[in-house]
Design a protein around this motif. Sequence first.
Motif, PDB file in Angstrom:
ATOM      1  N   GLU A 647     -30.970  -8.717 -23.394  1.00 33.16           N
ATOM      2  CA  GLU A 647     -31.410  -8.510 -22.015  1.00 33.16           C
ATOM      3  C   GLU A 647     -30.445  -9.188 -21.046  1.00 33.16           C
ATOM      4  O   GLU A 647     -29.979 -10.306 -21.283  1.00 33.16           O
ATOM      5  CB  GLU A 647     -32.815  -9.077 -21.810  1.00 33.16           C
ATOM      6  CG  GLU A 647     -33.342  -8.860 -20.403  1.00 33.16           C
ATOM      7  CD  GLU A 647     -34.734  -9.439 -20.188  1.00 33.16           C
ATOM      8  OE1 GLU A 647     -35.250  -9.294 -19.065  1.00 33.16           O
ATOM      9  OE2 GLU A 647     -35.284 -10.037 -21.130  1.00 33.16           O
ATOM     10  N   VAL A 648     -30.152  -8.485 -19.942  1.00 33.07           N
ATOM     11  CA  VAL A 648     -29.280  -9.017 -18.896  1.00 33.07           C
ATOM     12  C   VAL A 648     -30.084  -9.155 -17.615  1.00 33.07           C
ATOM     13  O   VAL A 648     -30.774  -8.216 -17.199  1.00 33.07           O
ATOM     14  CB  VAL A 648     -28.069  -8.096 -18.653  1.00 33.07           C
ATOM     15  CG1 VAL A 648     -27.230  -8.604 -17.488  1.00 33.07           C
ATOM     16  CG2 VAL A 648     -27.218  -7.993 -19.910  1.00 33.07           C
ATOM     17  N   VAL A 649     -30.014 -10.309 -16.985  1.00 30.86           N
ATOM     18  CA  VAL A 649     -30.670 -10.542 -15.705  1.00 30.86           C
ATOM     19  C   VAL A 649     -29.621 -11.042 -14.719  1.00 30.86           C
ATOM     20  O   VAL A 649     -28.855 -11.959 -15.026  1.00 30.86           O
ATOM     21  CB  VAL A 649     -31.808 -11.574 -15.829  1.00 30.86           C
ATOM     22  CG1 VAL A 649     -32.371 -11.918 -14.444  1.00 30.86           C
ATOM     23  CG2 VAL A 649     -32.917 -11.039 -16.724  1.00 30.86           C
ATOM     24  N   ILE A 650     -29.590 -10.425 -13.561  1.00 33.77           N
ATOM     25  CA  ILE A 650     -28.639 -10.827 -12.525  1.00 33.77           C
ATOM     26  C   ILE A 650     -29.299 -11.844 -11.614  1.00 33.77           C
ATOM     27  O   ILE A 650     -30.330 -11.564 -10.990  1.00 33.77           O
ATOM     28  CB  ILE A 650     -28.156  -9.604 -11.734  1.00 33.77           C
ATOM     29  CG1 ILE A 650     -27.372  -8.670 -12.655  1.00 33.77           C
ATOM     30  CG2 ILE A 650     -27.289 -10.021 -10.546  1.00 33.77           C
ATOM     31  CD1 ILE A 650     -26.975  -7.357 -12.010  1.00 33.77           C
ATOM     32  N   ASN A 651     -28.723 -13.032 -11.545  1.00 32.38           N
ATOM     33  CA  ASN A 651     -29.236 -14.061 -10.648  1.00 32.38           C
ATOM     34  C   ASN A 651     -28.895 -13.743  -9.196  1.00 32.38           C
ATOM     35  O   ASN A 651     -29.740 -13.867  -8.311  1.00 32.38           O
ATOM     36  CB  ASN A 651     -28.634 -15.423 -11.005  1.00 32.38           C
ATOM     37  CG  ASN A 651     -29.026 -15.878 -12.395  1.00 32.38           C
ATOM     38  OD1 ASN A 651     -30.128 -15.593 -12.860  1.00 32.38           O
ATOM     39  ND2 ASN A 651     -28.125 -16.573 -13.080  1.00 32.38           N
ATOM     40  N   LYS A 652     -27.655 -13.346  -8.976  1.00 33.18           N
ATOM     41  CA  LYS A 652     -27.207 -13.063  -7.617  1.00 33.18           C
ATOM     42  C   LYS A 652     -26.054 -12.080  -7.662  1.00 33.18           C
ATOM     43  O   LYS A 652     -25.213 -12.143  -8.568  1.00 33.18           O
ATOM     44  CB  LYS A 652     -26.764 -14.346  -6.907  1.00 33.18           C
ATOM     45  CG  LYS A 652     -26.369 -14.151  -5.441  1.00 33.18           C
ATOM     46  CD  LYS A 652     -26.041 -15.481  -4.761  1.00 33.18           C
ATOM     47  CE  LYS A 652     -25.728 -15.273  -3.279  1.00 33.18           C
ATOM     48  NZ  LYS A 652     -25.449 -16.549  -2.573  1.00 33.18           N
ATOM     49  N   ILE A 653     -26.046 -11.187  -6.688  1.00 36.70           N
ATOM     50  CA  ILE A 653     -24.927 -10.259  -6.566  1.00 36.70           C
ATOM     51  C   ILE A 653     -24.561 -10.174  -5.087  1.00 36.70           C
ATOM     52  O   ILE A 653     -25.438 -10.110  -4.224  1.00 36.70           O
ATOM     53  CB  ILE A 653     -25.276  -8.879  -7.168  1.00 36.70           C
ATOM     54  CG1 ILE A 653     -24.055  -7.954  -7.189  1.00 36.70           C
ATOM     55  CG2 ILE A 653     -26.433  -8.236  -6.461  1.00 36.70           C
ATOM     56  CD1 ILE A 653     -24.241  -6.725  -8.085  1.00 36.70           C
ATOM     57  N   VAL A 654     -23.268 -10.224  -4.814  1.00 36.57           N
ATOM     58  CA  VAL A 654     -22.768 -10.255  -3.444  1.00 36.57           C
ATOM     59  C   VAL A 654     -21.761  -9.130  -3.244  1.00 36.57           C
ATOM     60  O   VAL A 654     -20.888  -8.914  -4.093  1.00 36.57           O
ATOM     61  CB  VAL A 654     -22.096 -11.609  -3.129  1.00 36.57           C
ATOM     62  CG1 VAL A 654     -21.537 -11.609  -1.701  1.00 36.57           C
ATOM     63  CG2 VAL A 654     -23.075 -12.756  -3.310  1.00 36.57           C
ATOM     64  N   GLY A 655     -21.904  -8.411  -2.161  1.00 37.70           N
ATOM     65  CA  GLY A 655     -20.950  -7.361  -1.822  1.00 37.70           C
ATOM     66  C   GLY A 655     -20.440  -7.521  -0.406  1.00 37.70           C
ATOM     67  O   GLY A 655     -21.233  -7.701   0.524  1.00 37.70           O
ATOM     68  N   GLY A 656     -19.122  -7.471  -0.238  1.00 35.69           N
ATOM     69  CA  GLY A 656     -18.522  -7.565   1.083  1.00 35.69           C
ATOM     70  C   GLY A 656     -17.494  -6.468   1.277  1.00 35.69           C
ATOM     71  O   GLY A 656     -16.735  -6.150   0.350  1.00 35.69           O
ATOM     72  N   TYR A 657     -17.436  -5.878   2.483  1.00 39.66           N
ATOM     73  CA  TYR A 657     -16.559  -4.735   2.742  1.00 39.66           C
ATOM     74  C   TYR A 657     -15.969  -4.838   4.148  1.00 39.66           C
ATOM     75  O   TYR A 657     -16.596  -5.385   5.063  1.00 39.66           O
ATOM     76  CB  TYR A 657     -17.339  -3.414   2.590  1.00 39.66           C
ATOM     77  CG  TYR A 657     -17.957  -3.301   1.224  1.00 39.66           C
ATOM     78  CD1 TYR A 657     -17.254  -2.749   0.160  1.00 39.66           C
ATOM     79  CD2 TYR A 657     -19.222  -3.827   0.974  1.00 39.66           C
ATOM     80  CE1 TYR A 657     -17.801  -2.698  -1.112  1.00 39.66           C
ATOM     81  CE2 TYR A 657     -19.779  -3.779  -0.301  1.00 39.66           C
ATOM     82  CZ  TYR A 657     -19.057  -3.221  -1.340  1.00 39.66           C
ATOM     83  OH  TYR A 657     -19.593  -3.199  -2.603  1.00 39.66           O
ATOM     84  N   ASP A 658     -14.777  -4.302   4.300  1.00 38.35           N
ATOM     85  CA  ASP A 658     -14.147  -4.223   5.614  1.00 38.35           C
ATOM     86  C   ASP A 658     -14.361  -2.823   6.152  1.00 38.35           C
ATOM     87  O   ASP A 658     -13.684  -1.870   5.743  1.00 38.35           O
ATOM     88  CB  ASP A 658     -12.650  -4.541   5.526  1.00 38.35           C
ATOM     89  CG  ASP A 658     -12.008  -4.654   6.901  1.00 38.35           C
ATOM     90  OD1 ASP A 658     -12.623  -4.195   7.882  1.00 38.35           O
ATOM     91  OD2 ASP A 658     -10.896  -5.189   6.986  1.00 38.35           O
ATOM     92  N   LEU A 659     -15.330  -2.677   7.050  1.00 41.98           N
ATOM     93  CA  LEU A 659     -15.699  -1.346   7.531  1.00 41.98           C
ATOM     94  C   LEU A 659     -15.221  -1.081   8.951  1.00 41.98           C
ATOM     95  O   LEU A 659     -15.641  -0.109   9.577  1.00 41.98           O
ATOM     96  CB  LEU A 659     -17.207  -1.146   7.427  1.00 41.98           C
ATOM     97  CG  LEU A 659     -18.117  -2.277   7.932  1.00 41.98           C
ATOM     98  CD1 LEU A 659     -18.271  -2.219   9.413  1.00 41.98           C
ATOM     99  CD2 LEU A 659     -19.447  -2.204   7.233  1.00 41.98           C
TER     100      LEU A 659
END
Length: 785
Positions: A647-659
């Motif tokens: 089993e995989v559990v994601i504690n935190k995921i962050v996404g950043g983009y230059d729009l």
Amino acid sequence: MGRDSMIGAWVKRVYDPEKAAGTLKYTDDLNFGPELLHAKAVRSTIACGRIVNIDYTEALKVPGVVKVILGKDRPIRCGIYLKDRVPIAVEKVRYLGEPVALVVAESEDAAEEGAQRVKVEYEEEEAVFDPVEAMKEGAPLVHPDLGNYERVSFVTPEPGTNIAQHFKIRRGDIEKGFEEADHILEESFSCPQIAHAFLETHNCICQQDPVTQEITVWTSAQSAFTVREIIAKTLNLPLNKVRVITPPIGGGFGGKAGVTVEGLCLMAALDPDIKGRPVKLFISREEVLLSSWVRQGWNTKVKMGVKKDGTITAMKVEVIFDTGASAEYGVNPVRSAGYTSNGCYYVPNIWSDTYGVYTNKPFGGAYRGFGLPELLGGLELVVDTVAHRLNIDPVEFRLKNLIKPGLPMCTGTPIQPHALETIIKKVAEKINYYKNEPPIRKGWKRGKGIALAIKAPAMPADASSSAVVEILGDGSVKLLAATMDMGQGAYTAYAQIVSEELGVPIDKVKCYYPDTASHPYDWQTVASRSLWSMGMAIKRACEDAKKQLLALYAEYWQCKPEEISIDNGIVRCARLGKEEPIDEKVQNGFKMPDGKLKGGPIIGRGQFTPPDVIYPDLETGQSPKSVVHFTVGAVGVDLEADPSTGEVVINKIVGGYDLGKAISPFNVKCQIEGGTVQGVSQVLYEGMYYDAQGRLLNPDFTDYKIATTMDVPWEIESFWEETPEELSPYGNRGVGEHPMIAVGPAIGNALYKALGIRIHKQPFTRERVYMANKAAEKGEEDFWD
């Protein structure tokens, strides 16, 4: 005191209340009364073979069955980029589930029963299901007549093979680049086909006027004008003989771009025996998964040469797309991946081949990310692998080789100014990348990973948009822009533009769903292009309308146009001390000082076509400007894996983009978070699996797994940078597809850090993670199955 700018304002999304209340009418909600007929497809039970006989005598005995239609009744071939698809199979079937007949009846139940009674006899032929095997000499040909199919100029099939598209990049001296390298590493990764899993399944209603022969189509499609164009060209009709209406749709993700079920429904509506009655085709979830567009499966192989200090000297890339039985739309993601082969890195010497390969499976087409999840799903894992082999931190390796503004992409096109370096550093900081934190869960293993994203709008050089705004007699504004808002919030952002440019309250702006009989032309709602391209057209339409309005008021009040302002729907001339709300004069005309009426309906129009895109050379892939611009970004993941269960559990995921500029920040936040969850879903759970006969083993949501609310990461954080785009309404670029592009490899890289083994096949299911961990415990470095 003027109001705050609507550009960049956090506002409520339009049409959401109607969606929540269930009052918004989708295609399936339209009522055509007792005249409505229903169609049901009879689908092939084999993956490849010749149709020997179709017996539908028993189907005609079912009460209510009106007609059974075969492919030979109207043997048409259609497609947007490559005409390789028929609505109903003629003589031969190419995948299990392909329509072989269409039953039309007075009710859905009668059509269903009639379809079950149709008997089809086949002469089965050898099929091919693996795209790598399909490329080999002597493989069974899915389309023996490939060389005779019509296509657009940038599609380069290889007749006599299963290669429907081959896009090449040849830049620099690849051999010299590898000679200069101190280390050369080659890795490959793969992923099966993926379903779009939108909530609303495909449905369509078609009707032909028996007198004028004009065709009207109501359909759950992303692009009304593309549907019109394909139908008109296929049937050799003038465009004004085909009307396409696209009511609201319940999600698309590319799976409703181009033509999907419209051709099949038209086969019934055009039949002389139907005599002008409307015909409805609604396909179930199982039929969608069995026979509609999917994201193409992929095999990505990267050979990379690097110096001791980590500088990339050369790269050889091969991406093989499993495009299934039709490549009519799937050829374009192949090209999109090809002209971005270097990813986010400066590579002076690069050789790239991207292939769209036929197999006897459901056909691949557009899917959110459009070729870049397939390319970067492998490339970003290779980058991490190389960095680890050189004992260089993967983030530092990326920063060292980052393609800086002004440097050429693999096509030779310079990349525009961007803030990717800043984004990478922020992503690393936000997941505490450099901090070795213990697992939160006892006995689990923890890892952190990063991957980069890049994508350009994949569209023809002449993909244009146009818009019309009309100022109504109460100061409200009618906007006709043929973008399909399928949840991305386009109409909200458009209302913000109109409100900003015309000075009217945002709640007085209404955007109408597309209808080719009323709306001006727009190419397609794809490619993360709409708020950029259609945004330009809307802004220009508003400028046109405002110019007309100010000129009339200047004459009416005897002042200069530049002395007049519009704020919150109130027109003012401060020098004269005059102000009034916009009223019926804008429709009926202004009574000027000389007593004469002047003006009338104020209608502004705007148009935009990218001015300087040049198709890449077919042999080298080189172009001074192959695309309009790139949107870049990065994803960081902090996750844990349970060695005992996988089993995989994601504690935190962050996404950043230059729009460039966030016109509608709330929508941007929703897009990033939604795309991130979709990316998590496709890399941890999703995949389409077939048996040895080509039968889909998970044709419903019981067996085809997608992320639920229980699977959403503990924490999703989104942010963006704003480096303005030079040619743009407000400096903005698209960001709709980008949030799911790098999620997969970021999770793969985090799993490597957690388990110490590289998994080469997606999705990273529990079983696969469990088996990989067992292999790691034996000292293995790679897990391939």
